[in-house]
Design a protein around this motif. Structure first.
Motif, PDB file in Angstrom:
ATOM      1  N   PHE A  46       0.837  -1.199   0.000  1.00 15.40           N
ATOM      2  CA  PHE A  46       0.000   0.000   0.000  1.00 15.40           C
ATOM      3  C   PHE A  46       0.874   1.251   0.000  1.00 15.40           C
ATOM      4  O   PHE A  46       0.646   2.195  -0.769  1.00 15.40           O
ATOM      5  CB  PHE A  46      -0.907  -0.008   1.231  1.00 15.40           C
ATOM      6  N   LYS A  47       1.895   1.264   0.846  1.00 17.88           N
ATOM      7  CA  LYS A  47       2.753   2.438   0.965  1.00 17.88           C
ATOM      8  C   LYS A  47       3.572   2.669  -0.302  1.00 17.88           C
ATOM      9  O   LYS A  47       3.858   3.808  -0.670  1.00 17.88           O
ATOM     10  CB  LYS A  47       3.664   2.281   2.185  1.00 17.88           C
ATOM     11  N   GLN A  48       3.925   1.588  -0.989  1.00 20.43           N
ATOM     12  CA  GLN A  48       4.683   1.727  -2.233  1.00 20.43           C
ATOM     13  C   GLN A  48       3.844   2.436  -3.298  1.00 20.43           C
ATOM     14  O   GLN A  48       4.322   3.359  -3.973  1.00 20.43           O
ATOM     15  CB  GLN A  48       5.124   0.353  -2.735  1.00 20.43           C
ATOM     16  N   VAL A  49       2.587   2.007  -3.441  1.00 15.64           N
ATOM     17  CA  VAL A  49       1.699   2.634  -4.423  1.00 15.64           C
ATOM     18  C   VAL A  49       1.382   4.069  -4.004  1.00 15.64           C
ATOM     19  O   VAL A  49       1.378   4.989  -4.828  1.00 15.64           O
ATOM     20  CB  VAL A  49       0.405   1.812  -4.586  1.00 15.64           C
ATOM     21  N   LEU A  50       1.132   4.267  -2.720  1.00 18.38           N
ATOM     22  CA  LEU A  50       0.844   5.607  -2.215  1.00 18.38           C
ATOM     23  C   LEU A  50       2.012   6.550  -2.485  1.00 18.38           C
ATOM     24  O   LEU A  50       1.818   7.699  -2.902  1.00 18.38           O
ATOM     25  CB  LEU A  50       0.553   5.543  -0.717  1.00 18.38           C
ATOM     26  N   GLN A  51       3.219   6.071  -2.285  1.00 19.14           N
ATOM     27  CA  GLN A  51       4.403   6.900  -2.529  1.00 19.14           C
ATOM     28  C   GLN A  51       4.499   7.300  -3.997  1.00 19.14           C
ATOM     29  O   GLN A  51       4.849   8.441  -4.319  1.00 19.14           O
ATOM     30  CB  GLN A  51       5.666   6.140  -2.112  1.00 19.14           C
ATOM     31  N   ARG A  52       4.155   6.374  -4.903  1.00 20.12           N
ATOM     32  CA  ARG A  52       4.185   6.699  -6.331  1.00 20.12           C
ATOM     33  C   ARG A  52       3.181   7.794  -6.662  1.00 20.12           C
ATOM     34  O   ARG A  52       3.474   8.708  -7.435  1.00 20.12           O
ATOM     35  CB  ARG A  52       3.891   5.451  -7.172  1.00 20.12           C
ATOM     36  N   ALA A 109      -3.723  12.110 -16.616  1.00 22.25           N
ATOM     37  CA  ALA A 109      -2.483  11.653 -17.252  1.00 22.25           C
ATOM     38  C   ALA A 109      -1.353  11.507 -16.244  1.00 22.25           C
ATOM     39  O   ALA A 109      -0.521  10.601 -16.352  1.00 22.25           O
ATOM     40  CB  ALA A 109      -2.075  12.628 -18.358  1.00 22.25           C
ATOM     41  N   ASP A 110      -1.313  12.392 -15.243  1.00 20.12           N
ATOM     42  CA  ASP A 110      -0.272  12.304 -14.214  1.00 20.12           C
ATOM     43  C   ASP A 110      -0.376  10.995 -13.445  1.00 20.12           C
ATOM     44  O   ASP A 110       0.615  10.300 -13.217  1.00 20.12           O
ATOM     45  CB  ASP A 110      -0.400  13.468 -13.216  1.00 20.12           C
ATOM     46  N   VAL A 111      -1.592  10.669 -13.023  1.00 20.64           N
ATOM     47  CA  VAL A 111      -1.790   9.458 -12.226  1.00 20.64           C
ATOM     48  C   VAL A 111      -1.489   8.217 -13.052  1.00 20.64           C
ATOM     49  O   VAL A 111      -0.777   7.308 -12.613  1.00 20.64           O
ATOM     50  CB  VAL A 111      -3.230   9.393 -11.676  1.00 20.64           C
ATOM     51  N   LYS A 112      -2.019   8.191 -14.269  1.00 21.60           N
ATOM     52  CA  LYS A 112      -1.877   6.997 -15.104  1.00 21.60           C
ATOM     53  C   LYS A 112      -0.435   6.779 -15.552  1.00 21.60           C
ATOM     54  O   LYS A 112       0.085   5.659 -15.499  1.00 21.60           O
ATOM     55  CB  LYS A 112      -2.786   7.111 -16.333  1.00 21.60           C
ATOM     56  N   ASN A 113       0.238   7.845 -15.970  1.00 23.71           N
ATOM     57  CA  ASN A 113       1.579   7.702 -16.539  1.00 23.71           C
ATOM     58  C   ASN A 113       2.686   7.824 -15.500  1.00 23.71           C
ATOM     59  O   ASN A 113       3.573   6.966 -15.419  1.00 23.71           O
ATOM     60  CB  ASN A 113       1.789   8.751 -17.640  1.00 23.71           C
ATOM     61  N   LEU A 114       2.651   8.890 -14.691  1.00 20.91           N
ATOM     62  CA  LEU A 114       3.732   9.106 -13.732  1.00 20.91           C
ATOM     63  C   LEU A 114       3.666   8.132 -12.563  1.00 20.91           C
ATOM     64  O   LEU A 114       4.684   7.643 -12.088  1.00 20.91           O
ATOM     65  CB  LEU A 114       3.700  10.548 -13.223  1.00 20.91           C
ATOM     66  N   ALA A 115       2.450   7.861 -12.086  1.00 19.18           N
ATOM     67  CA  ALA A 115       2.314   6.918 -10.970  1.00 19.18           C
ATOM     68  C   ALA A 115       2.297   5.476 -11.451  1.00 19.18           C
ATOM     69  O   ALA A 115       2.419   4.553 -10.653  1.00 19.18           O
ATOM     70  CB  ALA A 115       1.043   7.210 -10.182  1.00 19.18           C
ATOM     71  N   ALA A 116       2.151   5.289 -12.770  1.00 21.46           N
ATOM     72  CA  ALA A 116       2.146   3.943 -13.367  1.00 21.46           C
ATOM     73  C   ALA A 116       1.159   3.033 -12.644  1.00 21.46           C
ATOM     74  O   ALA A 116       1.514   1.975 -12.126  1.00 21.46           O
ATOM     75  CB  ALA A 116       3.551   3.347 -13.337  1.00 21.46           C
ATOM     76  N   ILE A 117      -0.100   3.441 -12.637  1.00 21.40           N
ATOM     77  CA  ILE A 117      -1.117   2.698 -11.900  1.00 21.40           C
ATOM     78  C   ILE A 117      -2.385   2.606 -12.743  1.00 21.40           C
ATOM     79  O   ILE A 117      -2.743   3.549 -13.447  1.00 21.40           O
ATOM     80  CB  ILE A 117      -1.401   3.391 -10.539  1.00 21.40           C
ATOM     81  N   SER A 118      -3.043   1.469 -12.687  1.00 23.87           N
ATOM     82  CA  SER A 118      -4.266   1.261 -13.462  1.00 23.87           C
ATOM     83  C   SER A 118      -5.472   1.822 -12.714  1.00 23.87           C
ATOM     84  O   SER A 118      -5.395   2.146 -11.525  1.00 23.87           O
ATOM     85  CB  SER A 118      -4.480  -0.234 -13.706  1.00 23.87           C
TER      86      SER A 118
END
Length: 232
Positions: free
Chosen positions: A61-67, A86-95
């Motif tokens: 959880f903390k790893q994804v939150l940090q991204r 676009a920031d969340v999808k590309n920079l955070a690399a999260i679906s």
């Protein structure tokens, strides 16, 4: 007579030594209070709220939150302190699904603030719920505002609308609480209708319009708000 005098001298020395020890201990205790502002006996034996973590703060959880925090400029000195799709999808690399799953443990901690169609105006119930969630800080560091829009309208229009909804929450908090460095505590994410849409099951969460019909369209005319109780 000499024996009695000798006993008196010994007793006097013992009393003097005891007094010196007491004074020394008192000076040390005072030094601690001057340095820390807290007497040693008054120090808490357990972790205070800001040192504690909720059970959902797993390493994953903390790893994804940090991204997400890094992608949205919430952990450094950047002037940009927010995220669009676009920031969340590309920079955070999260679906989409993983992003929504990130906030699932916060179901009881947070709330869903509802808006009218094509509006960013907060009603009285929304303002009351925002205040309630903000005051329930428990030593947390970050307060998330994740705003969305329904599928009605163009992506550009809904991106702008969700940004306005996120700002409405931020402005309401700023107006009520006058806290310094508020932008370092509140993370704004405006997702429009392009990313991480909510399903109708989110109508069962803590919503601001409890006595109104809730549909898949209505639940996305919203902003999810919550403190996050993780140390990063």
């Amino acid at each position: 007579m000499k024996h009695a005098a000798l006993l008196g001298v010994v007793a006097g020395c013992t009393l003097l030594a005891g007094s010196a020890f007491t004074v020394h201990a008192g000076v040390e205790s005072a030094a601690v209070r001057l340095k820390t502002g807290v007497a040693e006996a008054a120090r808490p034996a357990i972790a205070i709220a800001s040192d504690a973590e909720a059970p959902y703060c797993t390493p994953a959880f903390k790893q994804v939150l940090q991204r997400v925090l890094n992608a949205c400029g919430l952990t450094g000195t950047e002037s940009r302190r927010g995220c669009q799709p676009a920031d969340v999808k590309n920079l955070a690399a999260i679906s989409d699904d993983d992003f929504n799953a990130l906030f699932t443990p916060l179901r009881e901690r947070g709330a869903v603030i509802m808006f009218d169609d094509a509006s960013e105006k907060l009603d009285d119930d929304a303002k009351a719920l925002i205040e309630d969630r903000w005051l329930d800080r428990r030593g947390a560091r970050y307060y998330f505002v994740v705003a969305r829009a329904s599928k009605t309208g163009t992506p550009e229009y809904n991106r702008t609308l969700s940004h306005k909804r996120a700002n409405s929450v931020m402005f309401d908090i700023a107006d009520k609480f006058k806290e310094p460095d508020l932008d370092k505590k509140v993370g704004l994410l405006w997702l429009g209708n392009e990313f991480a849409q909510l399903g109708k099951d989110y109508c069962a969460w803590n919503v601001s319009r409890k006595n109104r019909a809730c549909t898949a369209e209505a639940i996305n005319r919203s902003a999810f708000v919550s403190w996050v109780d993780c140390q990063l």
